[in-house]
Design an enzyme around this catalytic site. Structure first.
Site, PDB file in Angstrom:
ATOM      1  N   CYS A 123      49.693 -19.227  -1.320  1.00 43.53           N
ATOM      2  CA  CYS A 123      49.763 -18.678  -2.668  1.00 43.53           C
ATOM      3  C   CYS A 123      50.726 -19.457  -3.548  1.00 43.53           C
ATOM      4  CB  CYS A 123      50.180 -17.208  -2.610  1.00 43.53           C
ATOM      5  SG  CYS A 123      50.507 -16.509  -4.217  1.00 43.53           S
ATOM      6  N   CYS A 138      47.386 -19.730  -5.543  1.00 44.25           N
ATOM      7  CA  CYS A 138      47.447 -18.916  -6.776  1.00 44.25           C
ATOM      8  C   CYS A 138      48.397 -19.459  -7.837  1.00 44.25           C
ATOM      9  CB  CYS A 138      47.897 -17.496  -6.445  1.00 44.25           C
ATOM     10  SG  CYS A 138      47.242 -16.848  -4.914  1.00 44.25           S
ATOM     11  N   LYS A 153      47.583 -23.070  -9.146  1.00 47.07           N
ATOM     12  CA  LYS A 153      46.257 -22.913  -9.788  1.00 47.07           C
ATOM     13  C   LYS A 153      46.400 -22.249 -11.150  1.00 47.07           C
ATOM     14  CE  LYS A 153      44.271 -19.304  -9.619  1.00 47.07           C
ATOM     15  NZ  LYS A 153      43.529 -18.715  -8.520  1.00 47.07           N
ATOM     16  N   TYR A 213      35.219 -18.523  -5.295  1.00 44.76           N
ATOM     17  CA  TYR A 213      36.394 -18.460  -6.187  1.00 44.76           C
ATOM     18  C   TYR A 213      36.927 -19.859  -6.500  1.00 44.76           C
ATOM     19  CZ  TYR A 213      38.002 -13.528  -5.159  1.00 44.76           C
ATOM     20  OH  TYR A 213      38.184 -12.178  -5.046  1.00 44.76           O
ATOM     21  N   GLU A 271      36.823 -21.740 -10.088  1.00 49.32           N
ATOM     22  CA  GLU A 271      38.090 -21.846 -10.827  1.00 49.32           C
ATOM     23  C   GLU A 271      38.426 -23.300 -11.123  1.00 49.32           C
ATOM     24  OE1 GLU A 271      40.395 -17.771  -9.423  1.00 49.32           O
ATOM     25  OE2 GLU A 271      40.960 -19.648  -8.466  1.00 49.32           O
ATOM     26  N   HIS A 325      42.504   0.019 -30.795  1.00 53.72           N
ATOM     27  CA  HIS A 325      41.693  -0.722 -31.748  1.00 53.72           C
ATOM     28  C   HIS A 325      42.542  -1.656 -32.593  1.00 53.72           C
ATOM     29  CE1 HIS A 325      38.200  -1.392 -34.274  1.00 53.72           C
ATOM     30  NE2 HIS A 325      38.958  -1.198 -35.327  1.00 53.72           N
ATOM     31  N   GLU A 335      38.736  -1.964 -25.691  1.00 55.77           N
ATOM     32  CA  GLU A 335      38.382  -0.624 -26.171  1.00 55.77           C
ATOM     33  C   GLU A 335      36.925  -0.284 -25.823  1.00 55.77           C
ATOM     34  OE1 GLU A 335      37.899   0.018 -30.521  1.00 55.77           O
ATOM     35  OE2 GLU A 335      38.400  -2.095 -30.712  1.00 55.77           O
TER      36      GLU A 335
HETATM   37  P1  NDP Z   1      34.459 -18.582  -0.554  1.00 54.26           P
HETATM   38  O1  NDP Z   1      34.119 -18.127   0.801  1.00 54.26           O
HETATM   39  O2  NDP Z   1      34.702 -17.616  -1.647  1.00 54.26           O
HETATM   40  O3  NDP Z   1      33.356 -19.605  -1.071  1.00 54.26           O
HETATM   41  C1  NDP Z   1      32.887 -20.660  -0.288  1.00 54.26           C
HETATM   42  C2  NDP Z   1      31.711 -21.278  -1.019  1.00 54.26           C
HETATM   43  O4  NDP Z   1      31.293 -22.448  -0.330  1.00 54.26           O
HETATM   44  C3  NDP Z   1      30.507 -20.348  -1.091  1.00 54.26           C
HETATM   45  O5  NDP Z   1      29.906 -20.542  -2.348  1.00 54.26           O
HETATM   46  C4  NDP Z   1      29.641 -20.837   0.048  1.00 54.26           C
HETATM   47  O6  NDP Z   1      28.266 -20.635  -0.171  1.00 54.26           O
HETATM   48  C5  NDP Z   1      29.921 -22.319   0.010  1.00 54.26           C
HETATM   49  N1  NDP Z   1      29.720 -22.974   1.301  1.00 54.26           N
HETATM   50  C6  NDP Z   1      30.187 -22.588   2.512  1.00 54.26           C
HETATM   51  N2  NDP Z   1      29.826 -23.475   3.462  1.00 54.26           N
HETATM   52  C7  NDP Z   1      29.116 -24.436   2.837  1.00 54.26           C
HETATM   53  C8  NDP Z   1      28.460 -25.623   3.278  1.00 54.26           C
HETATM   54  N3  NDP Z   1      28.478 -25.988   4.555  1.00 54.26           N
HETATM   55  N4  NDP Z   1      27.820 -26.368   2.354  1.00 54.26           N
HETATM   56  C9  NDP Z   1      27.814 -25.997   1.058  1.00 54.26           C
HETATM   57  N5  NDP Z   1      28.405 -24.900   0.586  1.00 54.26           N
HETATM   58  C10 NDP Z   1      29.052 -24.127   1.461  1.00 54.26           C
HETATM   59  O7  NDP Z   1      35.718 -19.525  -0.314  1.00 54.26           O
HETATM   60  P2  NDP Z   1      36.773 -20.142  -1.272  1.00 54.26           P
HETATM   61  O8  NDP Z   1      37.266 -21.307  -0.506  1.00 54.26           O
HETATM   62  O9  NDP Z   1      36.273 -20.342  -2.655  1.00 54.26           O
HETATM   63  O10 NDP Z   1      37.892 -19.014  -1.335  1.00 54.26           O
HETATM   64  C11 NDP Z   1      38.419 -18.483  -0.117  1.00 54.26           C
HETATM   65  C12 NDP Z   1      39.058 -17.145  -0.368  1.00 54.26           C
HETATM   66  O11 NDP Z   1      40.296 -17.339  -1.016  1.00 54.26           O
HETATM   67  C13 NDP Z   1      38.282 -16.209  -1.282  1.00 54.26           C
HETATM   68  O12 NDP Z   1      37.306 -15.488  -0.625  1.00 54.26           O
HETATM   69  C14 NDP Z   1      39.372 -15.343  -1.822  1.00 54.26           C
HETATM   70  O13 NDP Z   1      39.581 -14.292  -0.940  1.00 54.26           O
HETATM   71  C15 NDP Z   1      40.572 -16.258  -1.865  1.00 54.26           C
HETATM   72  N6  NDP Z   1      40.815 -16.748  -3.235  1.00 54.26           N
HETATM   73  C16 NDP Z   1      41.142 -15.848  -4.197  1.00 54.26           C
HETATM   74  C17 NDP Z   1      41.381 -16.262  -5.503  1.00 54.26           C
HETATM   75  C18 NDP Z   1      41.708 -15.268  -6.545  1.00 54.26           C
HETATM   76  O14 NDP Z   1      42.083 -14.142  -6.204  1.00 54.26           O
HETATM   77  N7  NDP Z   1      41.558 -15.587  -7.826  1.00 54.26           N
HETATM   78  C19 NDP Z   1      41.293 -17.677  -5.876  1.00 54.26           C
HETATM   79  C20 NDP Z   1      40.936 -18.523  -4.786  1.00 54.26           C
HETATM   80  C21 NDP Z   1      40.715 -18.070  -3.527  1.00 54.26           C
HETATM   81  P3  NDP Z   1      27.524 -19.228   0.156  1.00 54.26           P
HETATM   82  O15 NDP Z   1      27.856 -18.308  -0.975  1.00 54.26           O
HETATM   83  O16 NDP Z   1      26.089 -19.602   0.178  1.00 54.26           O
HETATM   84  O17 NDP Z   1      28.051 -18.780   1.474  1.00 54.26           O
END
Ligand code: NDP
Length: 455
Positions: A43, A48, A51, A178, A182, A438, A443
């Site tokens: 984080c 976080c 970022k 995410y 982002e 407002h 709102e």
């Molecule tokens: P996510 O699991 O959210 O997303 C991974 C993405 O990669 C998905 O779109 C997935 O596709 C895709 N993917 C997975 N494997 C492959 C592959 N072999 N080839 C191509 N695409 C692939 O992981 P993140 O790394 O984005 O984030 C991890 C976690 O970190 C989040 O779930 C969240 O809990 C936390 N986080 C929170 C944030 C916040 O609160 N703002 C910010 C950043 C992270 P598919 O959907 O098809 O599985």
């Protein structure tokens, strides 16, 4: 009676580990903590916090143009990445110092070292020193993973983005979660030409369809080249004079990008820890399997945060850490509440969300959907077509608001407060009898009179 070096030994100095160690130490518990990298964890050091600072940096891109509509004569300048990066790392150093101080001033003994497990009450530091503890807390977090494919080592992950010497002119981001979304928005705002490939039909799987649809549209309006239903097959360094990375896509395309970033998910840091041999149960993804009190299959070993892959969010890890301390050292077994956790995705525009999506809710019970989408005053005045969205998912039977989804600048700030009401069990009528503030965007959340549909 067995005597241990510590009452508690924590492995990992991120959000969950530091909070548990500090709160336990404040109760007079003798605590040791080992961290192999920097204090603050994902984080603070590579997630976080940096970022969000990059989000702030990227949001200045449109300020000059918008200000002109309001009568100001600002000229758009250029973005100085090295200057920002220097300031960013100075801030991260400051924060890391605070985390170290928090531990030391509360009497936690820290070891800047990797630690692995020897037996249910013993850890071994990298130099071979062994420390015994009545309880061990696993809080090693997770790390980004790259898919296994030719040339994968040419690509970076979110860990590397904060250390780049220069910002690339172009980048391909792979993934639709995410992190992918982002960083697509951040880098686009900073002037990088961003292409994003996502293998599925729509980004941000699992979030409310209308919310993710609007974010996807807005990202494309902002210039991000988003290709859905697209993945990559291989990467190779250009050999014909250029220094880019040539990427072959599943749709037959081959394009060159200066940089490629995988945002394809994260894996728990459980490898090489000696967990399996001790009888700590691991899930298919390598996560530590725990019960609602964060206890693993070995009674003296607990785990909190991303290493358990429950809800991978900092505030959740912190709560898991506090519940663990209350359970083990407070004599008050406290289960972690993972229900109705509000969260934000810092895309541009942001998503703030709590509770069930329309799609998930209608699988459970009949619902009414209240939804409005409009151009907010501030940007509409400047001629910007950007839209925002406010949505409530309401149980037809109980009238309770089951989900709230906001797509708007500042949605993360708004959803925190909507989250309080929804966690308290607010009904649609409770929202209705709350007077609007407002003129604001928020709102609209209390002025939606009729459902747009029932489902
Ligand atoms: P996510 O699991 O959210 O997303 C991974 C993405 O990669 C998905 O779109 C997935 O596709 C895709 N993917 C997975 N494997 C492959 C592959 N072999 N080839 C191509 N695409 C692939 O992981 P993140 O790394 O984005 O984030 C991890 C976690 O970190 C989040 O779930 C969240 O809990 C936390 N986080 C929170 C944030 C916040 O609160 N703002 C910010 C950043 C992270 P598919 O959907 O098809 O599985």
């Amino acid at each position: 009676m067995t005597t241990f070096d510590y009452d508690l030994f924590v492995i990992g100095g991120g959000s969950g580990g530091v909070r548990a160690a500090r709160v336990a130490a404040q109760k007079g518990v003798r605590v040791g903590l080992a961290e192999e990298d920097r204090y603050g964890g994902t984080c603070v050091i590579r997630g976080c916090v940096p970022k969000k600072l990059m989000v702030f940096a990227s949001e200045f891109a449109g300020v000059a143009e918008e200000a002109r509509a309001y009568g100001w004569d600002f000229q758009a300048g250029s973005f100085d990445w090295p200057r920002f990066r220097t300031n960013l790392h100075a801030e991260l150093d400051r924060l890391e110092g605070i985390y170290r101080n928090l531990l030391n001033s509360n009497g936690v003994e820290t070891f800047d070292s990797r630690a692995t497990l020897v037996d249910p009450h013993t850890v071994e530091l990298a130099d071979g020193t062994r420390k015994s503890a009545k309880h061990i807390l696993l809080a090693m977090g997770g790390r980004p993973v790259k898919p296994d494919m030719p040339g994968a080592d040419l690509a970076i992950t979110s860990n590397d983005i904060f250390h780049l010497d220069t910002l690339p002119k172009s980048i391909l981001i792979i993934g639709g979660g995410y992190i992918a979304c982002e960083f697509a928005c951040i880098l686009n705002g900073l002037g990088v030409e961003v292409t994003q490939y996502y293998r599925g039909a729509q980004i941000l799987r699992g979030f409310d369809d209308e919310a993710r649809g609007l974010v996807s549209e807005e990202m494309q309006q902002d210039g991000i080249k988003l290709h859905l239903g697209t993945n990559i097959l291989s990467l190779e360094r250009e050999t014909d004079g250029g220094n880019g990375i040539r990427v072959k896509a599943t749709n037959g395309d081959a394009h060159v990008f200066e940089q490629v970033m995988f945002a394809t998910g994260r894996a728990p840091n459980t490898e090489g820890m000696g967990l399996g041999a001790l009888g700590v149960e691991l899930g298919r993804g390598g996560q530590v399997v725990v019960d609602t009190y964060s206890q693993s299959a070995v009674p003296s070993i607990y785990a909190v945060g991303d290493v358990t892959d429950r809800l991978n969010l900092t505030p959740v890890a912190i709560r898991e850490g506090m519940a663990f301390v209350e359970t083990v050292f407070g004599g008050n077994p406290t289960a972690v509440d993972h229900d109705l956790v509000p969260t934000a995705i810092f895309t541009q525009p942001e998503i703030g969300t709590v509770g069930l999506s329309e799609e998930a809710a209608r699988e459970i019970e009949p619902v009414e959907i209240y939804c409005t989408s409009f151009r907010p005053m501030r940007t509409a005045f400047a001629g910007n077509a950007r839209r925002v969205l406010m949505k409530l998912v309401v149980s037809t039977a109980t009238r309770k608001v089951l989900g709230c989804h906001i797509v708007a600048p500042g949605a993360g700030e708004m959803i925190q407060l909507a989250g309080v009401a929804i966690k308290m069990g607010a009904t649609k009528e409770d929202f209705d009898r709350t007077v609007a503030v407002h003129p604001t965007m928020a709102e609209e959340i209390v002025t939606m009179k009729s459902p747009v549909r029932t489902a």
